[in-house]
Write an enzyme that holds these catalytic residues in place. Sequence first.
Site, PDB file in Angstrom:
ATOM      1  N   LYS A  96     -83.491-168.510  21.997  1.00 38.54           N
ATOM      2  CA  LYS A  96     -82.706-169.468  21.855  1.00 38.54           C
ATOM      3  C   LYS A  96     -83.008-170.600  22.843  1.00 38.54           C
ATOM      4  O   LYS A  96     -83.682-170.284  24.037  1.00 38.54           O
ATOM      5  CB  LYS A  96     -81.335-168.987  22.228  1.00 38.54           C
ATOM      6  CG  LYS A  96     -80.206-169.925  21.662  1.00 38.54           C
ATOM      7  CD  LYS A  96     -79.971-169.590  20.163  1.00 38.54           C
ATOM      8  CE  LYS A  96     -78.934-170.430  19.378  1.00 38.54           C
ATOM      9  NZ  LYS A  96     -78.638-169.791  18.250  1.00 38.54           N
TER      10      LYS A  96
ATOM     11  N   ASP B  63     -79.157-175.785  15.834  1.00 31.90           N
ATOM     12  CA  ASP B  63     -78.033-175.101  16.408  1.00 31.90           C
ATOM     13  C   ASP B  63     -76.886-176.064  16.504  1.00 31.90           C
ATOM     14  O   ASP B  63     -77.449-177.223  16.221  1.00 31.90           O
ATOM     15  CB  ASP B  63     -78.245-174.297  17.336  1.00 31.90           C
ATOM     16  CG  ASP B  63     -77.171-173.224  17.728  1.00 31.90           C
ATOM     17  OD1 ASP B  63     -77.182-172.242  16.901  1.00 31.90           O
ATOM     18  OD2 ASP B  63     -76.241-173.207  18.698  1.00 31.90           O
TER      19      ASP B  63
HETATM   20  N1  GLU Z   1     -79.198-171.590  15.212  1.00 33.64           N
HETATM   21  C1  GLU Z   1     -79.021-170.786  13.834  1.00 33.64           C
HETATM   22  C2  GLU Z   1     -78.614-169.300  14.570  1.00 33.64           C
HETATM   23  O1  GLU Z   1     -77.618-169.174  15.194  1.00 33.64           O
HETATM   24  C3  GLU Z   1     -80.247-170.602  13.251  1.00 33.64           C
HETATM   25  C4  GLU Z   1     -81.702-170.273  13.853  1.00 33.64           C
HETATM   26  C5  GLU Z   1     -82.911-170.300  13.204  1.00 33.64           C
HETATM   27  O2  GLU Z   1     -82.913-170.990  12.093  1.00 33.64           O
HETATM   28  O3  GLU Z   1     -83.859-170.191  13.835  1.00 33.64           O
HETATM   29  O4  GLU Z   1     -78.953-168.196  14.002  1.00 33.64           O
END
Ligand code: GLU
Length: 447
Positions: free
Chosen positions: A124, A164
């Site tokens: 993240k 996100d």
């Molecule tokens: N931010 C999204 C999640 O919490 C997507 C992450 C992504 O597609 O890599 O899963």
Amino acid sequence: MNTKEIMSKLQAKYPGESEYLQAVQEVLESVEEVYNQHPEFEKAKIVERMVEPDRIFTFRVTWIDDAGEVQTNTGYRVQFNSAIGPYKGGLRFHRAVTPSMLKFLGFEQTFKNALTTLPMGGAKGGSDFDPVGKSNDEIMRFCQAFMTELWQCIGPDQDIPAGDVGVGGREIGYLYGMYKKLAREYNTGVLTGKGSTWGGSILRPEATGYGALYFTQNLLHKAGKDIAGCKLAISGFGNVAWGACKKATELGAKVIAISGPDGVCHIPDGIDAEMIDYMLDMRASNRNRVEDMATRFPEKAQFTAGKKAWSVACDIALPCAFQNELSADDAAELKANGCWCCCEVSNMGCQPDAIKYFQHNGVLFAPGKAVNAGGVATSGLEMTQNASHISWSGEEVDQKLHFIMKSIHEQCVKYGTQPDGSIDYVKGANIAGFMKVATAMLEQGII
Ligand code: GLU
């Protein structure tokens, strides 16, 4: 393994990192029993290794605002675990972002990605940059400045960021533009959530919301219920809430509330196509106000300041906004007003006491890492398309998404079915994700 012992060590080491500690505690409590049946896990200290991120990058991001003032923010990328694949996870731009928040999200992502059936590790990233009130040009300049540092940490077989909170298709475009310039390579596989004309999955914008509704359908089906005709309360009006509203409406449910930081919009007849489209304008405006929906459609929506979506009577609650957005009091209010199911779509959207309240009071509950995994799963499909230079139609992606959400639900049932026949989706999701990552770590030796 002893959850209490590990938690007290972590609390002493990371005092104040409450969200990270909360996420770890939930997983450890869920897996303790299974873990202790595997002495080989204990010997390799799998849990002690799994709760620490592989590495965290921190960098300064300096940019110039529309008034010509120099602004400085902090950027981060937490590469949490790469046992089952390259690091994968979104970027969050929000004023409250801290390394601790991204640690909790990266930890959760590791298990979520394992549930998708696809080979992706957990990560993240993001920044304490606040998109609220920023112009399009400011967003672009910030994204470009952010990428001048991030590009060194990422790559299609290394780490693949996505969106996100605060990062959608527009931001991914600006980030990719700068990546391409710095790397001097047209390497679409380095980010997901791209535009559909330049390597993006045609269904990625909708995927988290659609996947959440497919999971909800599977859960309701298992409980002998049907979503058609149900009243849904949804928090948020961003990308995830938008996709959830679209699919819920298509499946014959009525979304009777959406909310924002300013309050809630009650929509007695259910949100319609025109209003769902308007949610996109609301997000793009960076005003962060749900009241705009009631101002635009006064005859269809009534705004109440300071109230949450959980104050509106509904059958099913779908938290789609931010972590810890639903408290035990909210859970009690929902139940008192007739709500019988809560599928958490936001990462860790419900506070631990709210989850306990639901579970002890007969409200069906499923956790975010299972319910919202369709987003990152579709990112995984986008990676496959980019690596093999193919493009799937929306129908093809949707079919795969259906299959993945069904499989995630099956994994929850497999590991979460209790002796009395009920399903603990929290336990099921945690154990399923954990077993996959733990087995891979064990097989790869002590590193
Ligand atoms: N931010 C999204 C999640 O919490 C997507 C992450 C992504 O597609 O890599 O899963």
